[in-house]
Design an enzyme around this catalytic site. Structure first.
Site, PDB file in Angstrom:
ATOM      1  N   ALA A   1      35.124 -17.846  -0.093  1.00 18.98           N
ATOM      2  CA  ALA A   1      33.814 -18.103   0.499  1.00 18.98           C
ATOM      3  C   ALA A   1      32.680 -17.737  -0.448  1.00 18.98           C
ATOM      4  O   ALA A   1      31.642 -18.400  -0.483  1.00 18.98           O
ATOM      5  CB  ALA A   1      33.673 -17.335   1.810  1.00 18.98           C
ATOM      6  N   GLU A   2      32.865 -16.679  -1.223  1.00 20.96           N
ATOM      7  CA  GLU A   2      31.796 -16.200  -2.105  1.00 20.96           C
ATOM      8  C   GLU A   2      31.627 -17.066  -3.352  1.00 20.96           C
ATOM      9  O   GLU A   2      30.501 -17.398  -3.736  1.00 20.96           O
ATOM     10  CB  GLU A   2      32.087 -14.759  -2.537  1.00 20.96           C
ATOM     11  CG  GLU A   2      31.888 -13.721  -1.450  1.00 20.96           C
ATOM     12  CD  GLU A   2      30.426 -13.506  -1.111  1.00 20.96           C
ATOM     13  OE1 GLU A   2      29.547 -13.880  -1.919  1.00 20.96           O
ATOM     14  OE2 GLU A   2      30.156 -12.961  -0.034  1.00 20.96           O
TER      15      GLU A   2
END
Length: 202
Positions: free
Chosen positions: A93-94
């Protein structure tokens, strides 16, 4: 600053890819943006396929990096007492596993560490994957401890900062990007768990 490595990498096409840069300058990626979450189309699949039940980001460089860094990620997860499936979800996600990810506000690397967070956790080179992963994983573990193992709050704090979570009475701040981020990571975490690939590690 845009994430050049992802913008110009070769893509294995199975779905559209959307990008969102939140108010802290962190970059988030998904192929299933939540309505009203502010995600913008980053890459359009040349051949639209039936909607998949998987939220897997199929960027060729992302897959290569995931395989490259998986042993290190799993080693560090074990060291800091986190589930490898969770750490993989946060990294995806990052940064979509890009060790050179850089946001306009200076968040760097696989776990998008801000300079103050990196300094706080003794990460002197955020471009070094091992240092970045160790600092980010330790920070995530500390957030879980801080919020009594409430994963939703820990993830919200990783995205918006622990002070924001506390300011809203130990609840997820009402920021669309933070709400979408928590849902996104939890979805990825569940997918990782259901895949069974981390079962032997946890």
């Amino acid at each position: 600053m845009v994430l050049a490595g992802l913008l110009f990498c070769s893509v294995s096409a199975v779905a559209d890819i959307y990008k969102y840069e939140d108010r802290n300058g962190k970059l988030h990626f998904t192929d299933r943006p939540m309505k009203g979450s502010g995600y913008r189309l980053l890459w359009h699949s040349p051949t639209r396929q039936k909607k998949s039940t998987s939220s897997r980001i199929d960027l060729a460089s992302s897959d290569r990096n995931r395989h490259l860094y998986s042993p290190m990620i799993e080693e560090i997860a074990k060291k800091v007492r986190l589930k490898a499936a969770l750490l993989h979800a946060v990294i995806k996600a990052e940064s979509a596993y890009d060790p050179r990810a850089l946001s306009r506000t200076g968040a760097k690397g696989l776990m998008q560490l801000m300079p103050d967070t990196a300094k706080r956790y003794g990460v002197y080179d955020s471009w070094d994957p091992r240092s970045n992963l160790t600092g980010g994983a330790t920070y995530l573990r500390d957030l879980l401890i801080m919020f009594n193992n409430d994963l939703r709050l820990a993830l919200a704090a990783y995205n918006a900062g622990e002070n924001a979570v506390k300011r809203f009475g130990n609840s997820i701040p009402p920021y669309p990007e933070t709400e979408a981020y928590v849902v996104r990571v939890l979805d990825l975490y569940r997918e990782n768990q259901s895949s069974g690939q981390f079962a032997a590690l946890e």
